[in-house]
Design an enzyme around this catalytic site. Structure first.
Site, short mmCIF file in Angstrom:
data_model
loop_
_atom_site.label_atom_id
_atom_site.label_comp_id
_atom_site.label_asym_id
_atom_site.label_seq_id
_atom_site.Cartn_x
_atom_site.Cartn_y
_atom_site.Cartn_z
N GLU A 73 -6.46 5.10 8.14
CA GLU A 73 -6.22 6.51 7.79
C GLU A 73 -7.47 7.12 7.17
O GLU A 73 -7.75 8.31 7.35
CB GLU A 73 -5.01 6.62 6.85
N SER A 119 3.99 -2.06 10.23
CA SER A 119 5.44 -2.16 10.41
C SER A 119 6.00 -3.53 10.02
O SER A 119 6.90 -4.05 10.68
CB SER A 119 5.82 -1.80 11.85
N HIS A 136 -9.27 1.61 5.34
CA HIS A 136 -7.97 1.76 6.01
C HIS A 136 -8.13 2.73 7.19
O HIS A 136 -8.90 3.69 7.10
CB HIS A 136 -6.93 2.29 5.02
N ASN A 159 0.86 -1.18 0.00
CA ASN A 159 0.00 0.00 0.00
C ASN A 159 0.90 1.23 0.00
O ASN A 159 1.51 1.55 1.01
CB ASN A 159 -0.90 -0.03 1.25
N TRP A 160 0.96 1.88 -1.16
CA TRP A 160 1.89 3.02 -1.27
C TRP A 160 1.34 4.27 -0.57
O TRP A 160 2.07 5.23 -0.41
CB TRP A 160 2.13 3.35 -2.74
N LYS A 161 0.07 4.26 -0.20
CA LYS A 161 -0.57 5.45 0.39
C LYS A 161 -0.35 6.65 -0.56
O LYS A 161 -0.33 6.45 -1.76
CB LYS A 161 -0.03 5.69 1.80
N GLY A 214 5.15 1.42 4.47
CA GLY A 214 6.48 2.02 4.26
C GLY A 214 7.46 1.12 3.52
O GLY A 214 8.12 1.57 2.57
N GLY A 266 3.22 2.42 10.64
CA GLY A 266 4.22 3.49 10.46
C GLY A 266 5.03 3.81 11.71
O GLY A 266 5.74 4.81 11.75
N GLU A 278 -4.92 -4.44 10.89
CA GLU A 278 -3.86 -3.45 10.99
C GLU A 278 -4.04 -2.64 12.26
O GLU A 278 -4.77 -1.64 12.26
CB GLU A 278 -3.91 -2.49 9.79
#
Ligand code: 13P
Length: 257
Positions: A98, A214, A96, A9-11, A236, A174, A168
């Site tokens: 976020e 992570s 997600h 997931n590149w966000k 990440g 992160g 998650e």
């Protein structure tokens, strides 16, 4: 038997030249023999079409990071599940943390998104997970149960069969602090049991549940080896080509469950 998935997931990263470089790297360096693991890359929408043209191999799948809760029409800035389908994008991350945190998405909206994706045969990867505060208050199981029942339990058995769930924990995203294999396994088993109680044993046994938070090359093998963990959703570390390929390689000796 469940298949394993390693998904990136590149966000909202990176810019175009860097994205091109990373896509080229992945195209050239993801091992052709990747040990029964499906590889999925979820770049920002704007790079999906480029990625599709660039990958000259059919063993790397592409996914989006979001889809609209509306079908089509006057919803400026939105991208619909049917658009994804028409672009042959077969996976999408839904819910997600976020999106829940910064864009106010709740289970009601997420349930709509999931239904629209399923109507279009785009596979939702539905994300759940508790915050640190919630874990410290020992509420993690209640929170995850609410996230799952609120967004998924209106689905038919046939529909739930097509879903992927990603656990998650927000405190692991992160931060460099992953859930321990034991903590992750405990929650994955809890999720599988929720699905078994609501649906049936076969559906629950076939449900793919990914871990995210992570994941790195140094912890991937231990996490993905747990009995109810079927791979990872990687943030990440998926932006670093070499690290992402190393994570894929760590799955080499993990048997399918
Ligand atoms: P990190 O791997 O950067 O912790 O992010 C996980 C994640 O949010 C994937 O969706």
């Amino acid at each position: 038997m469940r298949k394993k998935i390693v998904a990136g997931n590149w966000k909202m990263n990176p810019n175009y030249p860097e994205a091109l470089e990373l896509l080229h790297y992945l195209n050239n360096n993801i091992p052709r023999e990747h040990y029964n693991v499906d590889i999925l890359i979820c770049p920002p929408f704007i790079y999906l079409s480029e990625a599709q043209k660039l990958f000259n191999r059919t063993d790397i799948y592409l996914g989006a990071q979001n889809a609209s809760s509306y079908t089509n029409g006057a919803y400026t800035g939105e991208i619909s599940a049917s658009m994804l389908k028409s672009m042959r994008i077969n996976y999408v991350i839904i819910g997600h943390s976020e999106r829940r945190q910064y864009f106010g998405e709740n289970e009601e909206v997420l349930a709509k998104k999931i239904k629209l994706c399923l109507q279009e045969n785009v596979i939702p990867i539905y994300c759940v997970g508790e915050t640190l505060e919630q874990r410290n208050a020992n509420e993690q199981f209640d929170i995850v149960e609410k996230q799952i029942s609120g967004a998924l339990f209106d689905l038919s058995a046939e529909q739930i069969n097509k879903i992927i769930i990603a656990y998650e924990p927000v405190w692991a995203i992160g931060t460099g602090v992953n859930a321990s294999p034991h903590q992750a396994q405990e929650m994955h088993m809890f999720i599988r049991n929720l699905i078994m109680n609501k649906y049936d044993d076969t559906i629950s046994r076939e449900l793919i549940i990914l871990y995210g938070g992570s994941v790195k090359k140094d912890n991937a093998n231990e996490l993905f080896s747990m009995p109810d963990i079927d791979g990872g959703l990687i943030g990440g570390a998926s932006l670093k080509g070499e690290e992402f390929v190393s994570i894929i390689n760590t799955t080499k000796n993990i048997v399918n469950k």
